[in-house]
Design an enzyme around this catalytic site. Structure first.
Site, mmCIF file in Angstrom:
data_model
loop_
_atom_site.group_PDB
_atom_site.id
_atom_site.type_symbol
_atom_site.label_atom_id
_atom_site.label_comp_id
_atom_site.label_asym_id
_atom_site.label_seq_id
_atom_site.Cartn_x
_atom_site.Cartn_y
_atom_site.Cartn_z
ATOM 1 N N VAL A 61 -13.781 -9.473 55.982
ATOM 2 C CA VAL A 61 -14.470 -8.479 55.092
ATOM 3 C C VAL A 61 -13.919 -8.046 54.067
ATOM 4 O O VAL A 61 -14.490 -7.205 53.349
ATOM 5 C CB VAL A 61 -14.912 -7.356 56.199
ATOM 6 C CG1 VAL A 61 -15.803 -7.630 57.519
ATOM 7 C CG2 VAL A 61 -13.614 -6.740 56.779
ATOM 8 N N TYR A 62 -12.630 -7.931 53.717
ATOM 9 C CA TYR A 62 -11.919 -7.503 52.452
ATOM 10 C C TYR A 62 -12.481 -8.339 51.505
ATOM 11 O O TYR A 62 -12.380 -9.323 51.187
ATOM 12 C CB TYR A 62 -10.442 -7.744 52.772
ATOM 13 C CG TYR A 62 -9.679 -6.761 53.720
ATOM 14 C CD1 TYR A 62 -10.445 -5.908 54.457
ATOM 15 C CD2 TYR A 62 -8.483 -6.899 53.871
ATOM 16 C CE1 TYR A 62 -9.898 -5.102 55.409
ATOM 17 C CE2 TYR A 62 -7.664 -6.184 54.666
ATOM 18 C CZ TYR A 62 -8.440 -5.392 55.634
ATOM 19 O OH TYR A 62 -7.770 -4.703 56.679
ATOM 20 N N SER A 63 -13.204 -7.410 50.558
ATOM 21 C CA SER A 63 -13.862 -8.084 49.167
ATOM 22 C C SER A 63 -14.624 -9.180 49.485
ATOM 23 O O SER A 63 -14.875 -10.221 48.778
ATOM 24 C CB SER A 63 -12.830 -8.217 48.329
ATOM 25 O OG SER A 63 -12.258 -7.328 47.742
#
Length: 344
Positions: A61-63
């Site tokens: 989900v990071y970036s």
């Protein structure tokens, strides 16, 4: 760099690891964290490896997956020199198959993460949240499939409650499935809830803490001060609502104590806050983040020295809060210590 066992597993991890949440810079939350590109990531990874920091943590989900992509590009040619840790389970889209840890989602998400990271195995895969809609037996059986296939080597969790971890460990033991060896948890001088239940659990069950946000979501940088507005350059302007809550009086009481110790030691407030965490029971690794070389080198200065027992006691007292029920009644009674020895 000191290396520690990750929980009761055979995997050794550095006391400090690097969080790649600043890589990629997509979206309102992660864009405020940082926008490190591949060239910048390579330089930060160079510095980490020189210092013995060999574990790098990210999440799908990071970036929107860009963090994994940048990290994967940045470690090309040296994959065998480091540990890659990632997480999955949180929503990555609006579709019915874009969240959770069902068999289908776990297999698909792991394959996608492997592709973004440019590798054929993940050293540590952590479930980013508990999925109440999927039976624990299904989750663990799927993780076992991934381990047997060589795609994943160790498994852990993040942001699980105590009962969720214990139920999973019980099922794992009953059916001979992989045990969680890591709990990526929030823990800081201004957020010690981890100690009430998760720390004793980790000690008893061999689950090592991989600490996220050791500086309390950027509040323990030394820039947030009593009676002063937030600095103009602070990610808290955009991200405070997404982070762990903290009482202002607790925050400033801790900062006052950190200021005094900084004068005694010549160390910075972040270095002292991280060093305190490294002394805590069950902590296997503390994740540090950095948007530039200066921040990274400062955080690396948290190791190689020790707080005195008196300084630790001062920080313990300043950061103490009332335990959650059912722990607070007995912590006020002398008999509690005999019934529940500290997790050391």
């Amino acid at each position: 760099m000191e290396y520690r066992q990750l929980g009761a597993s055979g995997l050794k991890v550095p006391a400090l690891s690097f969080g790649a949440g600043t890589f990629g810079g997509r979206g309102p939350l992660f864009g405020a964290w940082g926008d490190t590109d591949v060239a910048g990531a390579r330089r930060l990874i160079d510095i980490c490896l020189e210092a013995g920091v060999s574990m790098f943590d990210t999440a799908d989900v990071y970036s929107g997956g860009a963090s994994e992509e940048v990290l994967g590009e940045a470690v090309k040619g040296r994959r065998d020199k480091l540990i890659l840790s990632t997480k999955t389970g949180l929503p990555t889209g609006e579709g019915p198959f874009d969240a959770g840890t069902s068999r289908s989602r776990l297999i698909t998400a792991t394959d996608a993460a492997l592709k973004r990271l440019g590798t054929d195995y993940i050293d540590l895969l952590q479930l980013h949240a508990f999925d109440a809609h999927t039976p624990v037996e299904e989750v663990l059986a799927t993780l076992d499939t991934l381990v047997q296939a060589g795609k994943v080597r160790y498994v852990g969790v993040s942001n699980f409650s105590g009962w969720q971890i214990m139920k999973s460990l019980g099922v794992a033991d009953r059916h001979g499935l992989p045990r969680y060896v890591a709990n990526q948890a929030y823990y800081s001088l201004i957020g010690r809830d981890y100690e009430w239940e998760l720390m004793p659990l980790g000690f008893d069950q061999g689950v090592g803490a991989v600490v996220w946000s050791p500086l309390g979501w950027g509040r323990l940088t030394g820039k947030v001060r009593r009676g002063q507005p937030l600095p103009d350059v602070s990610r808290l302007h955009e991200t405070a609502e997404f982070g762990p809550p903290v009482d202002d009086e607790l925050l400033f009481r801790v900062i006052d104590a950190l200021d005094g110790i900084a004068e005694e030691t010549g160390k910075t407030i972040p270095q002292i806050a991280i060093n305190w965490l490294l002394r805590r029971p069950t902590v296997s690794s503390v994740i540090i983040g950095a948007r530039n070389e200066e921040h990274l080198r400062q955080n690396l200065g948290a190791v190689g020295w020790s707080l005195t027992p008196e300084q630790v006691a001062k920080l313990d007292a300043a950061s103490a809060t009332t335990a959650a029920y059912p722990y607070w009644p007995y912590r006020r009674q002398a008999g509690f210590a005999r019934l529940n020895p500290p997790a050391v």
